[in-house]
Design an enzyme around this catalytic site. Structure first.
Site, PDB file in Angstrom:
ATOM      1  N   SER A 103      33.993  48.308  39.301  1.00  0.00           N
ATOM      2  CA  SER A 103      35.279  48.966  38.591  1.00  0.00           C
ATOM      3  C   SER A 103      35.046  48.029  37.251  1.00  0.00           C
ATOM      4  CB  SER A 103      36.563  48.461  39.543  1.00  0.00           C
ATOM      5  OG  SER A 103      37.617  48.551  38.487  1.00  0.00           O
ATOM      6  N   SER A 104      35.681  49.014  36.158  1.00  0.00           N
ATOM      7  CA  SER A 104      35.490  48.147  34.984  1.00  0.00           C
ATOM      8  C   SER A 104      36.509  46.975  34.757  1.00  0.00           C
ATOM      9  CB  SER A 104      36.024  49.282  33.868  1.00  0.00           C
ATOM     10  OG  SER A 104      37.321  49.969  34.063  1.00  0.00           O
ATOM     11  N   CYS A 105      37.387  46.985  35.788  1.00  0.00           N
ATOM     12  CA  CYS A 105      38.442  45.579  36.038  1.00  0.00           C
ATOM     13  C   CYS A 105      37.523  44.226  36.294  1.00  0.00           C
ATOM     14  CB  CYS A 105      39.304  46.050  37.108  1.00  0.00           C
ATOM     15  SG  CYS A 105      40.610  47.196  36.955  1.00  0.00           S
ATOM     16  N   TYR A 132      42.414  42.360  42.019  1.00  0.00           N
ATOM     17  CA  TYR A 132      41.506  43.539  42.462  1.00  0.00           C
ATOM     18  C   TYR A 132      40.040  43.273  41.474  1.00  0.00           C
ATOM     19  CZ  TYR A 132      39.533  48.274  42.232  1.00  0.00           C
ATOM     20  OH  TYR A 132      38.482  49.643  42.347  1.00  0.00           O
ATOM     21  N   LYS A 136      36.063  42.685  43.307  1.00  0.00           N
ATOM     22  CA  LYS A 136      35.062  43.454  42.952  1.00  0.00           C
ATOM     23  C   LYS A 136      33.721  42.745  42.399  1.00  0.00           C
ATOM     24  CE  LYS A 136      36.338  47.803  43.917  1.00  0.00           C
ATOM     25  NZ  LYS A 136      35.531  48.344  44.980  1.00  0.00           N
ATOM     26  N   HIS A 176      47.293  55.692  39.457  1.00  0.00           N
ATOM     27  CA  HIS A 176      46.757  55.612  38.096  1.00  0.00           C
ATOM     28  C   HIS A 176      47.479  56.304  37.070  1.00  0.00           C
ATOM     29  CE1 HIS A 176      43.450  53.988  40.905  1.00  0.00           C
ATOM     30  NE2 HIS A 176      43.626  52.982  40.095  1.00  0.00           N
TER      31      HIS A 176
END
Length: 310
Positions: A103-105, A132, A136, A176
């Site tokens: 994820s870009s998170c 989160y 990841k 989202h």
């Protein structure tokens, strides 16, 4: 190939299975009732018996900014447990290839945009989705460590930008941005409301890709796995402001009211745009425009409403 897909009932998992590329392979996609991914013993047994040629790990606890802020411990623990169990079971049973969806998170909140893969692990994460993001990062590092230790195993990570699409979650408490906007604007139209509220000033920029495009990228990665980098961003390479997402959704739905901003609410990171130079070198790009993606997602939402499922 025989493909073990986790998260097959989620938005991304369904898109992967609905894509034409799925027809060339035998897919095993257990539901959460069939396999609890937080149960390491059960996961080990399932992977051993399935004996897949490749694992696509798309499962996870996901949610919008409200859900992440309210339940950071659950987002950290559940996503880390699921990821570690799947990856370690694949290693122990000798699955040669694994494609992990990150994820870009995962990127530091102060990393320069566009976000390049070399920035991973080089700063603190965005506080609003830290749990989160940490999970990841950890699962991606585990994949890298295993690949480094075992020449016979290749475990790689795709890092998607934000996503939306068919089979998304439209519940405001967990959704989202894009599905939340679709629901808010739809309800404003249905109730003839004159205004819709936007959190923050709406200037923060986000990169949202249609889930069908990610599925296309996943199958391209499976087919060209040997040429795939160990970690690679997958996205659009361009973004829109929150205000622009609201405006485009209103245009697609046909609502002509006004937007008001609640400046007491968090805006989040000012920008989160992926560098897709490695993706371009790999030879893949997304095709669905924002208007087309919102229109398809809105049609799906309307179908859910008609069936009482939204």
């Amino acid at each position: 190939m025989k493909v073990l897909l986790t998260g097959g009932r989620g938005m991304v998992g369904r898109a992967i299975q609905d894509h034409p590329g799925a027809a060339a392979h035998r897919i095993v996609a257990p539901t959460s009732t069939e396999l609890d991914l937080t149960d390491r013993t059960a996961v080990m047994k399932f992977v051993s018996e399935a004996a897949p040629d490749i694992v696509i790990h798309a499962a996870g606890r996901v949610g919008g900014i409200q859900a992440n802020m309210a339940n950071p411990a659950a987002f950290l623990a559940e996503n880390m447990d699921m990821g570690f169990n799947v990856v370690l079971a694949a290693r122990e049973t000798g699955v040669p290839s694994l494609l992990n969806l990150g994820s870009s998170c995962m990127y530091p909140h102060d990393a320069p945009n566009p976000l390049h893969e070399e920035s991973l692990g080089k700063g603190e994460l965005e506080p609003t989705n830290e749990g989160y993001g940490l999970a990841k990062v950890a699962v991606a590092r585990l994949c890298a460590f295993i690949s480094r230790e075992r020449d016979d195993l290749a475990y790689k990570t795709l890092i998607p930008c934000n996503l939306y699409g068919l089979n998304d979650k439209f519940d405001p408490a967990i959704s989202h941005l894009v599905p939340a906007i679709i629901r808010k604007v739809h309800e404003a139209k249905e109730s003839s409301a004159e205004t819709v509220e936007i959190w923050g000033d709406g200037t923060a920029r986000r990169e949202f890709m249609f889930s069908g495009d990610l599925a296309d990228g996943v199958w391209a990665a499976v087919e060209g796995f040997d040429a795939l980098p160990a970690r690679m961003n997958i996205g659009l390479g361009y973004d829109y402001s929150i205000n622009e997402y609201y405006a485009e959704t209103a245009r697609v739905i046909g609502w002509e009211g006004a937007f008001v901003h609640d400046l007491s609410r968090p805006t989040g990171m000012k920008q989160k745009l992926l560098d897709v130079s490695a993706q371009k070198d790999f030879g893949w790009e997304a095709r669905t425009s924002l208007a087309e993606g919102i229109a398809q997602t809105y049609a799906h939402f309307q179908d859910l409403l008609e069936r009482g499922a939204a």
